[in-house]
Design a protein around this motif. Structure first.
Motif, mmCIF file in Angstrom:
data_model
loop_
_atom_site.group_PDB
_atom_site.id
_atom_site.type_symbol
_atom_site.label_atom_id
_atom_site.label_comp_id
_atom_site.label_asym_id
_atom_site.label_seq_id
_atom_site.Cartn_x
_atom_site.Cartn_y
_atom_site.Cartn_z
ATOM 1 N N ALA A 105 0.864 -1.269 0.187
ATOM 2 C CA ALA A 105 0.077 0.017 -0.025
ATOM 3 C C ALA A 105 0.593 1.221 0.072
ATOM 4 N N ALA A 106 1.975 1.154 0.832
ATOM 5 C CA ALA A 106 2.730 2.315 0.826
ATOM 6 C C ALA A 106 3.628 2.669 -0.739
ATOM 7 N N LYS A 107 3.936 1.399 -1.192
ATOM 8 C CA LYS A 107 4.529 1.605 -2.619
ATOM 9 C C LYS A 107 3.402 2.094 -3.367
ATOM 10 N N GLY A 108 2.075 1.756 -3.181
ATOM 11 C CA GLY A 108 1.086 2.301 -4.135
ATOM 12 C C GLY A 108 0.774 3.520 -4.080
ATOM 13 N N LEU A 109 1.021 4.182 -2.693
ATOM 14 C CA LEU A 109 0.754 5.659 -2.609
ATOM 15 C C LEU A 109 1.797 6.487 -3.309
ATOM 16 N N ILE A 110 3.117 5.962 -3.138
ATOM 17 C CA ILE A 110 4.297 6.620 -3.883
ATOM 18 C C ILE A 110 3.930 6.608 -5.075
#
Length: 281
Positions: free
Chosen positions: A40-45
């Protein structure tokens, strides 16, 4: 001879025990939850990078680059932005550990282990960048600057141009694999749609197809710039993510090409959230 045979059996037993421990750790619920947070963090970036790329296409980037550094700076300026970045760093750190376990200790095909190792490395680098930024040790450096610095360092080595060219070919290979994975939809083998409706599955598959293919295209283009830098013996030719994305606006399609690629980057970010929800162990 008996002592040597006993030592070999002990080594095999230790290796087997280590692999079992690695599999248990990789499949533990706490680590899987944190790894999902990492996706999810990677997706946000990537969603943020895609947003910045769209702004560049429409002539208003706000002075930020469409790469990790620009995304981190934009996120940090939001409400509770620094808290969000700490959560992002924790998630990416867990994803790094999980992918490293998959690469080193969990038996699978060589292709999957190499892919897991590559993802562990990239997540580790990004986690380090975020933590350095959060600790106040400087703003994150642009990926264009990192690419030029790396190219300059490699070119200073004996046969440096060949090393840079090999790096470019490796990046093109990874990008080509991503394109193949997206077009053939092989990524669906890594998803477990437990209880998901047909409409949701279809949406996830189309999102992954477009997003992963675009990601591969961007990586392949970055690799081509490394090869160009080696050919011209000019480190300035190497480009990071921002430079690669901007290069699409210089094609015959102009800003429309950048809009299409930026939309693909946004879809890749959205697919990362899908991985957080449905990624198979």
């Amino acid at each position: 001879m008996k002592g040597s045979s006993k030592a070999r059996r002990s080594a095999r037993r230790a290796k087997s025990d280590g692999e079992r421990a690695g599999r248990r750790a990789a499949r533990s619920r706490p680590l899987r939850f944190l790894a999902g947070l990492g996706y999810a963090a990677k997706g946000l970036i990537y969603l943020t990078i895609g947003y910045l790329a769209l702004r560049i296409a429409f002539g208003d980037s706000g002075g930020r680059e469409a790469d990790n550094s620009g995304a981190l700076q934009l996120i940090a300026q939001g409400d509770a932005g620094m808290v969000v970045l700490w959560v992002v760093a924790a998630g990416l750190g867990a994803l790094t550990v999980w992918q490293a376990l998959l690469a080193l200790l969990v038996k699978s095909r060589a292709r999957k282990r190499v892919a897991a190792a590559a993802q562990a490395l990239t997540c580790a680098v990004l986690t380090s960048t975020i933590v350095t930024f959060l600790l106040g040790q400087g703003s994150p450096r642009s990926q264009d600057g990192q690419a030029e610095s790396l190219t300059a360092q490699l070119m200073s080595l004996p046969f440096g141009r060949w090393v840079v060219a090999l790096v470019g070919l490796a990046v093109i290979g990874v990008g080509g694999y991503q394109v193949w994975k997206g077009v053939t939809r092989r990524f669906t083998r890594d998803l477990a749609f437990n209880g998901a409706s047909r409409a949701v599955r279809t949406a996830v598959v189309w999102t992954g197809t477009a997003g992963i293919t675009t990601h591969g295209l961007v990586l392949g283009t970055a690799g081509a710039f490394f090869i160009q830098a080696a050919w011209t013996f000019d480190e300035d030719e190497a480009q990071g993510l921002d430079g690669v994305l901007r290069s699409f606006s210089e094609t015959a399609a102009g800003p429309y090409a950048l809009v299409a690629v930026a939309a693909g980057v946004v879809l890749y970010g959205a697919f990362c959230f899908c991985q957080a929800r449905w990624q198979r162990d």
